[in-house]
Design an enzyme around this catalytic site. Structure first.
Site, PDB file in Angstrom:
ATOM      1  N   LYS A 189      26.133  19.294  19.921  1.00 36.14           N
ATOM      2  CA  LYS A 189      25.130  19.842  20.848  1.00 36.14           C
ATOM      3  C   LYS A 189      24.070  18.813  21.218  1.00 36.14           C
ATOM      4  O   LYS A 189      23.712  18.668  22.384  1.00 36.14           O
ATOM      5  CB  LYS A 189      24.430  21.059  20.220  1.00 36.14           C
ATOM      6  CG  LYS A 189      25.308  22.253  19.969  1.00 36.14           C
ATOM      7  CD  LYS A 189      24.498  23.463  19.530  1.00 36.14           C
ATOM      8  CE  LYS A 189      23.766  23.274  18.226  1.00 36.14           C
ATOM      9  NZ  LYS A 189      24.654  23.074  17.076  1.00 36.14           N
ATOM     10  N   ASN A 196      16.468  22.870  20.653  1.00 40.75           N
ATOM     11  CA  ASN A 196      16.750  22.474  19.277  1.00 40.75           C
ATOM     12  C   ASN A 196      16.693  20.965  19.091  1.00 40.75           C
ATOM     13  O   ASN A 196      16.949  20.458  18.008  1.00 40.75           O
ATOM     14  CB  ASN A 196      18.137  22.993  18.870  1.00 40.75           C
ATOM     15  CG  ASN A 196      18.265  23.200  17.375  1.00 40.75           C
ATOM     16  OD1 ASN A 196      17.332  23.655  16.725  1.00 40.75           O
ATOM     17  ND2 ASN A 196      19.410  22.853  16.828  1.00 40.75           N
ATOM     18  N   HIS A 229      26.713  28.632   9.072  1.00 38.33           N
ATOM     19  CA  HIS A 229      25.701  29.699   9.060  1.00 38.33           C
ATOM     20  C   HIS A 229      26.335  31.090   8.888  1.00 38.33           C
ATOM     21  O   HIS A 229      25.856  32.075   9.457  1.00 38.33           O
ATOM     22  CB  HIS A 229      24.891  29.679  10.373  1.00 38.33           C
ATOM     23  CG  HIS A 229      24.361  28.341  10.748  1.00 38.33           C
ATOM     24  ND1 HIS A 229      23.555  27.592   9.909  1.00 38.33           N
ATOM     25  CD2 HIS A 229      24.519  27.606  11.875  1.00 38.33           C
ATOM     26  CE1 HIS A 229      23.240  26.462  10.511  1.00 38.33           C
ATOM     27  NE2 HIS A 229      23.811  26.437  11.695  1.00 38.33           N
TER      28      HIS A 229
END
Length: 482
Positions: free
Chosen positions: A132, A155, A201
């Site tokens: 990303k 982010n 996650h």
């Protein structure tokens, strides 16, 4: 800063006072709201109080909740799995809307001024498990290289509400994690990018399905004008199928694959260092990525292919995109080529903190002097055994050194203890055509504050070595001239 809209004259709770939380509090105040701030850590509360924000214990029923219009929650705070934070539970019980800074951004970015713009601003959002940050930074770099105004955040870099108000013709490129997407009450990207999916996650999302569902919200709720989707995994193919509107042309999907995409729509493929664009079953453009030093390896080819597709969706020409791909400097600590001496590149991939990330680093080079170790992760480097043939020698540091030595078996290796010792040996023993690669496959906390500090130390060692090497060459040239 982007002032938060919709809460003028109202009290709004802000839970979590890190980078995004404080930015949200400032944006709310700038928009005329009254933030009521809380963090479980006292130093964070003190920092907010020092800026003049009202503190209120949102983990308890009481005055802090009186008249609260919404609760803005920082990404790291759970709202559902593995269990909601106490303040979130209270918000649910009281019927207070829960949102985050990304939701506020999409509700607030567009203003009345946009009606007078010649070219309304565009918003690109990038999500996925791996790549990303590189893809986000690459899109922003290509846009700027082509003369487009662009900001980058989310982010990576600046928080979404800490960005400057959007200007005529500008593009904002946001990296968004699953944490940021899953709670946002508003999502409206013009171009959305899905790279890939790998288990991560899982406790936060109650499994892989929940993790994928969180990322898919960017497309399903956001309704992007164009969806750039990696389709080499089942989840990507599912998402692309869901987004397709018209049988035949595939709009609005641009499918990205390591293989040739056999459809009549719009696709971008990456293979053996080449990115190729196809429309209606015909190739219309191609870029040779092999000269792009910051985009080594198949994982970076995917990043480049997705960035190419996003920039094409924004109207850039293939040649303009190619120019940006060629001179992209890369991100620190992610296959960062620090420099070269005597035909040996020195590569800092300190961000490779697990075996999966180290696999991508090792795959990018034919022959390496590999510096690895630190605080070991479960399984160590055993999954990397198929790549051990690329390792001329491994130089092991930190707590993981004995375990890694056992897993390497007959692969040449040496337990060095610390990074300085490992670097000195690797640099001395490296031959032209080999790379000295820091890809630790470990956390850094036994010897360094974080992976950035570890990468900074490697960078300093490499630059000092290169300077000495260049100095020796200069001295030899001077001697020959005599």
């Amino acid at each position: 800063m982007i002032p938060a809209r919709g809460y003028q004259g109202r009290r709004v709770g802000v839970l979590g006072l890190g980078r995004s939380g404080l930015a949200a509090a400032r944006a709310l105040a700038a928009g005329g709201a009254q933030p009521v701030c809380w963090d479980d850590a006292e130093p964070a509360r003190a920092a907010a109080a020092a800026e003049g924000f009202e503190l209120g214990d949102l983990t308890r029923e009481g005055a802090a909740w009186e008249g609260l219009a919404a609760l803005i929650v920082s990404p790291g705070i759970p709202h559902l799995h593995p269990a909601p934070h106490r303040a979130v539970e209270i918000a649910f019980a009281r019927g207070v809307a829960v949102d985050n800074d990304v939701g506020l951004f999409f509700r607030s970015a567009a203003t009345e001024d946009w009606a007078a713009f010649d070219s309304p601003p565009r918003i690109v959002c990038v999500t996925g498990s791996n790549g990303k940050s590189t893809t986000t930074a690459l899109i922003a770099h290509i846009l700027r290289r082509a003369g487009r105004k662009a900001q980058m955040g989310g982010n990576i870099g600046r928080g979404v509400l800490d960005l400057d108000p959007l200007e005529d013709g500008e593009t904002v490129v946001l990296e968004l994690s699953s944490y940021q997407i899953e709670l946002a009450r508003a999502l409206a990207p013009d171009v959305a990018v899905f790279l890939n999916l790998s288990p991560d996650h899982l406790d936060r999302h109650a499994g892989l399905g929940g993790y994928f569902a969180a990322k898919a919200r960017l497309f399903e709720l956001g309704g992007p004008e164009r969806a750039v989707i990696g389709v080499d995994q089942p989840e990507g193919r599912f998402l692309a199928n869901r987004m397709r509107e018209n049988e035949g042309d595939g709009a609005p999907v641009i499918a990205v694959s390591a293989r040739r995409v056999e459809d009549a729509g719009w696709s971008v493929t990456f293979r053996k260092g080449f990115v190729a664009e196809r429309r209606g079953g015909r190739q219309v453009a191609a870029v040779d990525l092999r000269p792009a030093r910051a985009l080594r390896g198949a994982h970076n080819w995917q990043n480049a292919a997705c960035a190419y597709a996003a920039c094409r969706a924004l109207g850039l020409s293939p040649r303009a995109i190619e120019a940006g791909l060629m001179d992209f400097p890369g991100l620190p600590h992610r296959l960062e080529t620090v420099g070269e001496a005597g035909g040996v590149p020195f590569v800092n991939d300190s961000k490779a903190t697990n075996a999966d990330a180290a696999e991508k680093a090792l795959s990018a080079f034919e022959r390496v002097r590999w510096i690895a170790g630190g605080v070991p992760k479960a399984g160590g480097i055993a999954p990397l055994a198929p790549l051990f043939g690329r390792v001329a020698k491994a130089y092991l540091i930190g707590q993981a050194a004995p375990e890694f030595a056992a897993q390497l078996g007959e692969v040449p290796h040496e337990i060095c203890g610390d990074l300085e010792t490992a670097f000195a040996l690797a640099a001395q023993e490296a031959r032209p055509g080999e790379a000295v690669l820091l890809a630790p496959a470990c956390a850094s906390f036994d010897q360094f504050r974080d992976f950035e500090a570890r990468g900074d130390a490697f960078r300093a060692l490499a630059r000092a070595w290169i300077a000495r090497h260049d100095g020796r060459l200069a001295a030899a040239d001077e001697e020959d001239a005599r």
